[in-house]
Design a protein around this motif. Structure first.
Motif, PDB file in Angstrom:
ATOM      1  N   ARG A  96       0.852  -1.316  -0.007  1.00 28.39           N
ATOM      2  CA  ARG A  96      -0.116  -0.099  -0.029  1.00 28.39           C
ATOM      3  C   ARG A  96       0.763   0.899  -0.018  1.00 28.39           C
ATOM      4  O   ARG A  96       1.503   1.554   0.978  1.00 28.39           O
ATOM      5  N   SER A 132       3.570  10.667   1.513  1.00 28.23           N
ATOM      6  CA  SER A 132       3.579   9.924   2.797  1.00 28.23           C
ATOM      7  C   SER A 132       5.172  10.105   3.075  1.00 28.23           C
ATOM      8  O   SER A 132       5.987   9.672   2.148  1.00 28.23           O
ATOM      9  N   VAL A 162       1.274   5.151  -0.281  1.00 31.51           N
ATOM     10  CA  VAL A 162       0.503   6.172   0.064  1.00 31.51           C
ATOM     11  C   VAL A 162       1.150   7.615  -0.459  1.00 31.51           C
ATOM     12  O   VAL A 162       2.397   7.947  -0.077  1.00 31.51           O
ATOM     13  N   GLU A 172      -3.114   4.709   8.131  1.00 30.17           N
ATOM     14  CA  GLU A 172      -3.436   4.892   6.963  1.00 30.17           C
ATOM     15  C   GLU A 172      -2.578   5.685   6.076  1.00 30.17           C
ATOM     16  O   GLU A 172      -2.428   5.604   4.878  1.00 30.17           O
ATOM     17  N   ASN A 173      -1.944   6.644   6.990  1.00 33.69           N
ATOM     18  CA  ASN A 173      -1.186   7.870   6.010  1.00 33.69           C
ATOM     19  C   ASN A 173       0.330   7.322   5.956  1.00 33.69           C
ATOM     20  O   ASN A 173       0.947   8.056   5.463  1.00 33.69           O
TER      21      ASN A 173
END
Length: 243
Positions: free
Chosen positions: A7, A12, A9, A38-39
């Protein structure tokens, strides 16, 4: 299923790379990946030859694993200022080697660092039971070992002879990384298990000589199995590590 998870981002600053152990699986980190904010970018990698059959594992090599980890770090370094690495067993060896050479790696979270081995009879017994499928539903240690085993079943023992070079490469890597411990200059937390079937307790003593490495013993856990109180503590430590 043994699959890697990625994942990335956008924008980030931080990324976390998970590296499993020999004949292991990314599934070993299934309880940790959901704790990553999530970040933050995540790459829970699957090493070459894993997630497949016995003969596939025979045809891979330590060189391929090192190249794969180097490439993963290189890719994350392109778009992130900091990279944290979480390793289990052999994954710790690969993580340390990368940390010594790449300044973008800023933290290590290591589980069962195998720089000193002490193979207990229990390890061979558990391996045999997993191979034969003789796993009691209430045997938590065996269930954990099975869950962390990343190679498909093969009842032909001759096929396992091809694994010998892989373990010789592992022992060579252990000797190499043992000499690198003093070179680790970043904050590192190493969680060694008090009831590890493979790793000697002297490994922790060797690690803690380096003031940058915090060594914590999980008194009631094994190489794959984490006792529930140890595991609750470990997850809390992981949350602090990434925050």
């Amino acid at each position: 299923m043994h699959k890697e998870y990625k994942r990335i981002v956008d924008h980030s600053d931080k990324a976390i790379l998970f590296i499993h152990g020999i004949v292991g699986t990314p599934n070993h980190f299934n309880s940790f990946v959901p704790l990553v904010p999530e970040n933050m970018s995540v790459h829970n990698m699957l090493l070459d030859g894993h997630g497949k059959g016995v003969r596939d594992f025979s045809q891979t090599s330590m060189k391929k694993w090192k190249g794969q980890v180097s490439l993963a770090v290189e890719e994350l370094a392109k778009n992130h200022k900091e990279i944290f690495i979480v390793g289990h067993s052999m994954g710790c060896l690969l993580a340390i080697e990368q940390a010594v050479s790449n300044p973008k790696i800023t933290k290590l979270f290591l589980l069962a660092v195998p720089i000193e081995l002490f193979l207990k009879p229990k390890m061979f017994i558990n391996a045999l039971k997993v191979y034969l499928g003789k796993i009691d539903a209430d045997n938590e240690q065996l269930l954990a070992a099975k869950e962390c085993y990343g190679i498909a079943d093969d009842k032909n023992l001759l096929h396992y002879l091809g694994w010998t070079p892989r373990y010789l490469e592992l022992f060579s890597q252990i000797r190499k990384v043992r000499k690198m411990i003093d070179l680790v200059k970043i904050p590192t937390a190493a969680y060694q298990s008090g009831k590890d079937e493979m790793v000697s307790r002297s490994a922790g003593k060797r690690l803690e000589i380096n003031p940058n490495i915090l060594v914590v013993e999980l008194k009631n856990s094994g190489h794959y199995y984490y006792e529930k109180h140890d595991f609750a503590f470990l997850k809390n430590e992981f949350i602090k590590f990434i925050s």
